[in-house]
Design an enzyme around this catalytic site. Structure first.
Site, PDB file in Angstrom:
ATOM      1  N   HIS A  50       0.847  -1.198   0.000  1.00 33.97           N
ATOM      2  CA  HIS A  50       0.000   0.000   0.000  1.00 33.97           C
ATOM      3  C   HIS A  50       0.878   1.241   0.000  1.00 33.97           C
ATOM      4  O   HIS A  50       1.653   1.470   0.934  1.00 33.97           O
ATOM      5  CB  HIS A  50      -0.903  -0.020   1.229  1.00 33.97           C
ATOM      6  CG  HIS A  50      -1.875   1.104   1.285  1.00 33.97           C
ATOM      7  ND1 HIS A  50      -2.931   1.214   0.418  1.00 33.97           N
ATOM      8  CD2 HIS A  50      -1.936   2.184   2.092  1.00 33.97           C
ATOM      9  CE1 HIS A  50      -3.610   2.305   0.703  1.00 33.97           C
ATOM     10  NE2 HIS A  50      -3.027   2.909   1.713  1.00 33.97           N
ATOM     11  N   HIS A  95      -1.093  10.842  -2.855  1.00 32.69           N
ATOM     12  CA  HIS A  95      -2.297  10.208  -2.318  1.00 32.69           C
ATOM     13  C   HIS A  95      -3.520  11.109  -2.410  1.00 32.69           C
ATOM     14  O   HIS A  95      -4.609  10.673  -2.732  1.00 32.69           O
ATOM     15  CB  HIS A  95      -2.077   9.775  -0.870  1.00 32.69           C
ATOM     16  CG  HIS A  95      -3.273   9.125  -0.253  1.00 32.69           C
ATOM     17  ND1 HIS A  95      -3.775   7.935  -0.708  1.00 32.69           N
ATOM     18  CD2 HIS A  95      -4.076   9.512   0.754  1.00 32.69           C
ATOM     19  CE1 HIS A  95      -4.839   7.610   0.001  1.00 32.69           C
ATOM     20  NE2 HIS A  95      -5.042   8.543   0.903  1.00 32.69           N
TER      21      HIS A  95
END
Length: 114
Positions: free
Chosen positions: A41, A83
């Site tokens: 991740h 992100h």
């Protein structure tokens, strides 16, 4: 027929429980068949600075199958990794000072982003 709040709560609880069972069965069958996908991740979040080449490289060395990351496109068409769709004022400096507002990456050129 109109349902009461308590009835809706019970229905949602049952749906939630059913979904958990389905997900557990899916995960178990994927793991048993060897099709389980180990993901890094944002590279190797928690072990390395996220969304960095170092994190992606470290995750691959650990044996992950997939690197998960978010991409955005600057106003001049350059694909970048971040992100959030904006620059965070609590983390981003310009000319030595923290920026005051969130700046959308899509509104910046690559050169402005650097």
């Amino acid at each position: 027929m109109r349902l009461k709040n308590a009835e809706w709560s019970e229905i949602m609880r049952l749906i939630s429980r059913a979904l958990k069972v389905v997900l557990l069965i899916m995960a178990s069958s994927a793991f048993a068949s060897g099709e389980f996908d180990v993901q890094g991740h944002r590279g190797c979040r928690g072990l390395m600075p996220e969304n960095t080449i170092a994190a992606f490289t470290h995750a691959l060395k650990l044996g992950v199958d997939t690197i998960e990351l978010d991409t955005l496109i600057t106003s001049d068409g350059v694909v970048v990794i971040n992100h959030e769709p904006y620059l965070n004022p609590q983390r981003t400096r310009k000319d030595g000072e923290f920026i005051k507002d969130r700046l959308l990456i899509k509104d910046l050129t690559f050169e402005e982003l650097r």
